[in-house]
Design an enzyme around this catalytic site. Structure first.
Site, PDB file in Angstrom:
ATOM      1  N   TYR A  42       0.842  -1.197   0.000  1.00 23.98           N
ATOM      2  CA  TYR A  42       0.000   0.000   0.000  1.00 23.98           C
ATOM      3  C   TYR A  42       0.880   1.251   0.000  1.00 23.98           C
ATOM      4  O   TYR A  42       1.619   1.508   0.956  1.00 23.98           O
ATOM      5  CB  TYR A  42      -0.932   0.017   1.207  1.00 23.98           C
TER       6      TYR A  42
ATOM      7  N   GLY B 196     -12.692   1.457   4.261  1.00 25.02           N
ATOM      8  CA  GLY B 196     -11.710   2.441   3.834  1.00 25.02           C
ATOM      9  C   GLY B 196     -12.397   3.784   3.740  1.00 25.02           C
ATOM     10  O   GLY B 196     -13.556   3.859   3.309  1.00 25.02           O
TER      11      GLY B 196
END
Length: 324
Positions: free
Chosen positions: A54, A290
């Site tokens: 990420y 998220g």
């Protein structure tokens, strides 16, 4: 907040988790990250999900700094990382995959970035055809025995490979995989509901699922195509656009729009309703959220109440709307 056991383990995870994919280190900097994690923690979220890939490791740095700044007690939260893709922008052979070397190196790097002494969960982010499965299982067992990892699992592995890894671990008295992290939403159900079905009773497998909103499709924001804002509109997200809106994409958009319309008939916002649907699956230990803003996160946290509000016939109508 609700708390659920991770499969057959004794670990309790918050039913909603907070993840850093496509946000931390990209859309979200350190100040916003602190606000988001503080909000999540304030609402009872105790599981924070991350991965080496990420933002090429920056997501873990941002999350680690935010958690440290907030002074969260280490015994009060769980944090994860994933290994396979590597953190380098152009990884060399030993900087990616599931070899013993990369699994161990990546774990140590994640510990540094997240500013912790151990990972609660460590996932093999994808299968590695170039590494013997036995080597990967043994590497994970080594980290567990060293106290650097408490539980390990897989992400988007086929059912047969998860079973094979567990069988090898059991036969050699090694730590076995106890968790899978698959995509799961109203538009993507087959793996969780059909493929993995034998593994729940056989292995006691737990699930921490990602993309409950199908990368935003189930919010209705992409009804007219890819908007200027949102996950799919990010400059380097063309691969995600192909994944979500590629073959069969038009059909997927139609199904998502029917769900949005069904949510409107109930007087509900589609995003928390779609997340609530995921929570109703008893095999799901935690649904990973998220968010790039606090208000978005607060809205999505309403899913907990929505999951209790409606009876089975209502959920059945929503499923029909999203599948027909």
């Amino acid at each position: 907040m609700q708390y659920r056991r991770l499969g057959s383990t004794g670990l309790q995870l918050s039913a909603l988790a907070f993840g850093a994919w496509m946000t931390f280190g990209r859309q979200v900097g350190r100040t916003e990250a602190r606000e988001l994690i503080a909000t999540a923690w304030g609402h009872g979220i105790t599981f924070f999900d991350n991965a080496e890939a990420y933002a090429h490791g920056e997501a873990e740095r941002v999350m680690g700094d935010a958690i440290a700044d907030l002074g969260l007690p280490r015994d009060g939260y769980c944090v994860s990382s994933k290994v396979f893709f590597g953190a380098a922008e152009d990884p060399r052979p030993t900087q990616r995959g599931l070899s013993r070397k990369h699994v161990v190196d990546a774990c140590h790097a994640a510990l540094r970035r997240l500013r912790v002494d151990y990972l609660d969960l460590y996932y093999c982010h994808r299968p590695d055809p170039d590494t013997p499965l036995e080597e990967t299982v043994a590497a994970m067992d080594l980290l567990v025995r060293q106290g650097k990892v408490l539980y390990w699992g897989t992400s988007e592995w086929p059912e047969a490979l998860v079973r094979e890894a567990a069988r090898f671990a059991r036969s050699h008295h090694l730590a076995q995989p106890v968790v899978e992290q698959p995509q799961y939403n109203l538009l993507h159900r087959e793996r969780v509901e059909l493929e993995y079905a034998p593994l729940y009773p056989e292995l006691g497998l737990g699930l921490t699922t990602w993309s409950p909103l199908a990368s935003g499709l189930l919010t209705g924001k992409y009804a007219g195509g890819v908007a200027r804002e949102g996950r799919l509109a990010q400059p380097d997200a063309t691969w995600l656009q192909r994944l979500v809106l590629g073959e069969g994409g038009e059909r997927r958009l139609e199904r998502a729009q029917r769900f949005v319309e069904a949510a409107a008939e109930l007087g509900e916002k589609p995003a928390p309703l779609a997340i609530a649907w995921c929570l109703r699956n008893p095999h799901v230990s935690s649904v990973i959220l998220g968010a790039s803003g606090v208000e978005q996160l607060r809205e999505n946290l309403q899913a907990l109440e929505l999951a209790r509000r409606y009876d089975d016939p209502v959920w059945a109508r929503l499923e029909v709307a999203a599948t027909r």
